[in-house]
Motif scaffolding. Structure first.
Motif, mmCIF file in Angstrom:
data_model
loop_
_atom_site.group_PDB
_atom_site.id
_atom_site.type_symbol
_atom_site.label_atom_id
_atom_site.label_comp_id
_atom_site.label_asym_id
_atom_site.label_seq_id
_atom_site.Cartn_x
_atom_site.Cartn_y
_atom_site.Cartn_z
ATOM 1 N N PHE A 66 0.828 -1.204 0.000
ATOM 2 C CA PHE A 66 0.000 0.000 0.000
ATOM 3 C C PHE A 66 0.864 1.257 0.000
ATOM 4 C CE2 PHE A 66 -2.070 3.335 2.628
ATOM 5 C CZ PHE A 66 -3.039 3.720 1.717
ATOM 6 N N ALA A 67 1.878 1.285 0.859
ATOM 7 C CA ALA A 67 2.766 2.454 0.931
ATOM 8 C C ALA A 67 3.440 2.699 -0.408
ATOM 9 C CB ALA A 67 3.802 2.263 2.035
ATOM 10 N N LEU A 71 3.010 6.055 -2.720
ATOM 11 C CA LEU A 71 4.207 6.812 -3.107
ATOM 12 C C LEU A 71 4.385 6.859 -4.620
ATOM 13 C CD1 LEU A 71 6.632 5.707 -0.275
ATOM 14 C CD2 LEU A 71 5.336 7.847 -0.471
ATOM 15 N N VAL A 72 4.065 5.774 -5.318
ATOM 16 C CA VAL A 72 4.126 5.779 -6.787
ATOM 17 C C VAL A 72 3.160 6.823 -7.335
ATOM 18 C CG1 VAL A 72 3.479 4.447 -8.845
ATOM 19 C CG2 VAL A 72 4.992 3.438 -7.141
ATOM 20 N N ALA A 73 1.939 6.832 -6.802
ATOM 21 C CA ALA A 73 0.950 7.812 -7.263
ATOM 22 C C ALA A 73 1.412 9.239 -6.987
ATOM 23 C CB ALA A 73 -0.399 7.552 -6.598
ATOM 24 N N MET A 74 2.023 9.455 -5.830
ATOM 25 C CA MET A 74 2.471 10.802 -5.471
ATOM 26 C C MET A 74 3.670 11.236 -6.312
ATOM 27 S SD MET A 74 0.266 11.613 -3.187
ATOM 28 C CE MET A 74 0.932 13.158 -2.664
ATOM 29 N N VAL A 75 4.647 10.367 -6.454
ATOM 30 C CA VAL A 75 5.878 10.708 -7.186
ATOM 31 C C VAL A 75 5.595 10.961 -8.659
ATOM 32 C CG1 VAL A 75 8.084 9.741 -7.972
ATOM 33 C CG2 VAL A 75 7.448 9.581 -5.582
ATOM 34 N N THR A 76 4.653 10.209 -9.218
ATOM 35 C CA THR A 76 4.326 10.384 -10.629
ATOM 36 C C THR A 76 3.244 11.439 -10.847
ATOM 37 O OG1 THR A 76 2.765 8.535 -10.543
ATOM 38 C CG2 THR A 76 5.035 8.052 -11.247
ATOM 39 N N ASP A 77 2.834 12.089 -9.758
ATOM 40 C CA ASP A 77 1.885 13.197 -9.795
ATOM 41 C C ASP A 77 0.547 12.833 -10.430
ATOM 42 O OD1 ASP A 77 1.289 15.792 -9.016
ATOM 43 O OD2 ASP A 77 1.852 16.653 -10.964
ATOM 44 N N VAL A 78 0.047 11.654 -10.079
ATOM 45 C CA VAL A 78 -1.276 11.247 -10.543
ATOM 46 C C VAL A 78 -2.300 12.086 -9.788
ATOM 47 C CG1 VAL A 78 -2.927 9.358 -10.714
ATOM 48 C CG2 VAL A 78 -0.493 8.912 -11.061
ATOM 49 N N THR A 79 -3.133 12.783 -10.518
ATOM 50 C CA THR A 79 -4.073 13.715 -9.884
ATOM 51 C C THR A 79 -5.507 13.206 -9.884
ATOM 52 O OG1 THR A 79 -4.323 14.890 -11.980
ATOM 53 C CG2 THR A 79 -2.662 15.735 -10.418
ATOM 54 N N SER A 80 -5.719 11.983 -10.304
ATOM 55 C CA SER A 80 -7.066 11.419 -10.343
ATOM 56 C C SER A 80 -7.632 11.288 -8.933
ATOM 57 C CB SER A 80 -7.017 10.038 -11.008
ATOM 58 O OG SER A 80 -8.262 9.402 -10.891
ATOM 59 N N SER A 81 -8.908 11.617 -8.787
ATOM 60 C CA SER A 81 -9.555 11.455 -7.480
ATOM 61 C C SER A 81 -9.664 9.983 -7.097
ATOM 62 C CB SER A 81 -10.934 12.106 -7.486
ATOM 63 O OG SER A 81 -11.771 11.497 -8.444
ATOM 64 N N ALA A 82 -9.526 9.103 -8.077
ATOM 65 C CA ALA A 82 -9.576 7.666 -7.804
ATOM 66 C C ALA A 82 -8.465 7.250 -6.849
ATOM 67 C CB ALA A 82 -9.465 6.879 -9.111
ATOM 68 N N VAL A 83 -7.334 7.948 -6.871
ATOM 69 C CA VAL A 83 -6.220 7.617 -5.976
ATOM 70 C C VAL A 83 -6.662 7.787 -4.518
ATOM 71 C CG1 VAL A 83 -3.902 8.325 -5.243
ATOM 72 C CG2 VAL A 83 -4.423 8.096 -7.671
ATOM 73 N N GLY A 84 -7.333 8.855 -4.223
ATOM 74 C CA GLY A 84 -7.833 9.079 -2.875
ATOM 75 C C GLY A 84 -8.865 8.041 -2.474
ATOM 76 N N ALA A 119 -6.818 -2.591 -4.109
ATOM 77 C CA ALA A 119 -6.647 -1.139 -3.989
ATOM 78 C C ALA A 119 -5.159 -0.797 -4.038
ATOM 79 C CB ALA A 119 -7.276 -0.627 -2.693
ATOM 80 N N SER A 120 -4.344 -1.585 -3.353
ATOM 81 C CA SER A 120 -2.893 -1.366 -3.375
ATOM 82 C C SER A 120 -2.327 -1.579 -4.774
ATOM 83 C CB SER A 120 -2.198 -2.305 -2.382
ATOM 84 O OG SER A 120 -2.591 -2.015 -1.065
ATOM 85 N N LEU A 121 -2.754 -2.651 -5.432
ATOM 86 C CA LEU A 121 -2.278 -2.916 -6.793
ATOM 87 C C LEU A 121 -2.699 -1.800 -7.751
ATOM 88 C CD1 LEU A 121 -2.891 -6.748 -7.262
ATOM 89 C CD2 LEU A 121 -0.725 -5.571 -6.815
ATOM 90 N N ALA A 122 -3.929 -1.330 -7.613
ATOM 91 C CA ALA A 122 -4.413 -0.245 -8.469
ATOM 92 C C ALA A 122 -3.604 1.025 -8.246
ATOM 93 C CB ALA A 122 -5.896 0.005 -8.221
ATOM 94 N N LEU A 123 -3.239 1.300 -6.996
ATOM 95 C CA LEU A 123 -2.400 2.469 -6.723
ATOM 96 C C LEU A 123 -1.040 2.328 -7.396
ATOM 97 C CD1 LEU A 123 -3.303 3.027 -2.980
ATOM 98 C CD2 LEU A 123 -3.692 4.660 -4.845
ATOM 99 N N LEU A 124 -0.487 1.123 -7.363
ATOM 100 C CA LEU A 124 0.790 0.898 -8.038
ATOM 101 C C LEU A 124 0.707 1.131 -9.534
ATOM 102 C CD1 LEU A 124 2.171 -2.277 -6.226
ATOM 103 C CD2 LEU A 124 3.287 -0.041 -6.336
ATOM 104 N N CYS A 125 -0.446 0.833 -10.111
ATOM 105 C CA CYS A 125 -0.646 0.999 -11.562
ATOM 106 C C CYS A 125 -1.212 2.363 -11.926
ATOM 107 C CB CYS A 125 -1.594 -0.086 -12.066
ATOM 108 S SG CYS A 125 -0.955 -1.751 -11.897
ATOM 109 N N SER A 126 -1.437 3.208 -10.958
ATOM 110 C CA SER A 126 -2.110 4.490 -11.219
ATOM 111 C C SER A 126 -1.437 5.358 -12.275
ATOM 112 C CB SER A 126 -2.306 5.271 -9.919
ATOM 113 O OG SER A 126 -1.063 5.613 -9.333
ATOM 114 N N PRO A 127 -0.115 5.350 -12.444
ATOM 115 C CA PRO A 127 0.447 6.160 -13.529
ATOM 116 C C PRO A 127 -0.025 5.723 -14.912
ATOM 117 C CG PRO A 127 2.150 5.561 -11.963
ATOM 118 C CD PRO A 127 0.934 4.773 -11.587
#
Length: 130
Positions: A66-67, A71-84, A119-127
């Motif tokens: 999850f962490a 962090l992947v979503a934050m570092v790659t600046d994914v701005t989708s509300s889906a991340v939250g 949810a964790s896997l989706a966050l990893l793929c968020s970029p």
């Protein structure tokens, strides 16, 4: 601070919060909580105390994925509300997971584990989709 960073903070707190039922089970054992040898005492738990121990360990095991996803979503600046929403889904699923595990509600426990894991896997793929 963003929602996903707050969720990361809360997930970090779950390490301690998930230990509360375990400590309660240990305290109910003969002689009370053994602060000198807590891991030995944990190994001798049974019933809901053993499940509390397993739930606590699983919380610690699930946190790195999850962490990393947050962090992947934050570092790659994914701005989708889906991340939250995914971060919130992880935290809620982990709280429910601990409750269901301790109370021995295995079907629901497995279902919420899957929600948190994906949810964790989706966050990893968020970029890729963010």
């Amino acid at each position: 601070m963003t929602i996903e960073l707050w969720c990361l903070f809360i997930a970090g707190l779950l390490h301690t919060l998930s230990k509360l039922p375990l400590v309660k089970a240990q305290a109910k054992m003969k002689g009370g909580y053994d602060n000198n040898n807590p891991r030995e005492q944990q190994a001798s738990l049974s019933g809901w105390g053993k499940r509390a121990h397993a739930a606590h360990n699983n919380q610690i095991e699930s946190f790195p994925l999850f962490a990393a996803g947050v962090l992947v979503a934050m570092v790659t600046d994914v701005t989708s509300s889906a991340v939250g929403y995914l971060a919130i889904a992880y935290v809620i699923s982990r709280v429910l997971y601990i409750i269901f595990y301790v109370k021995d509600i295995s079907k629901w426990r497995s279902l919420v584990w899957v929600v948190g894991y994906f949810a964790s896997l989706a966050l990893l793929c968020s970029p890729a989709w963010g």
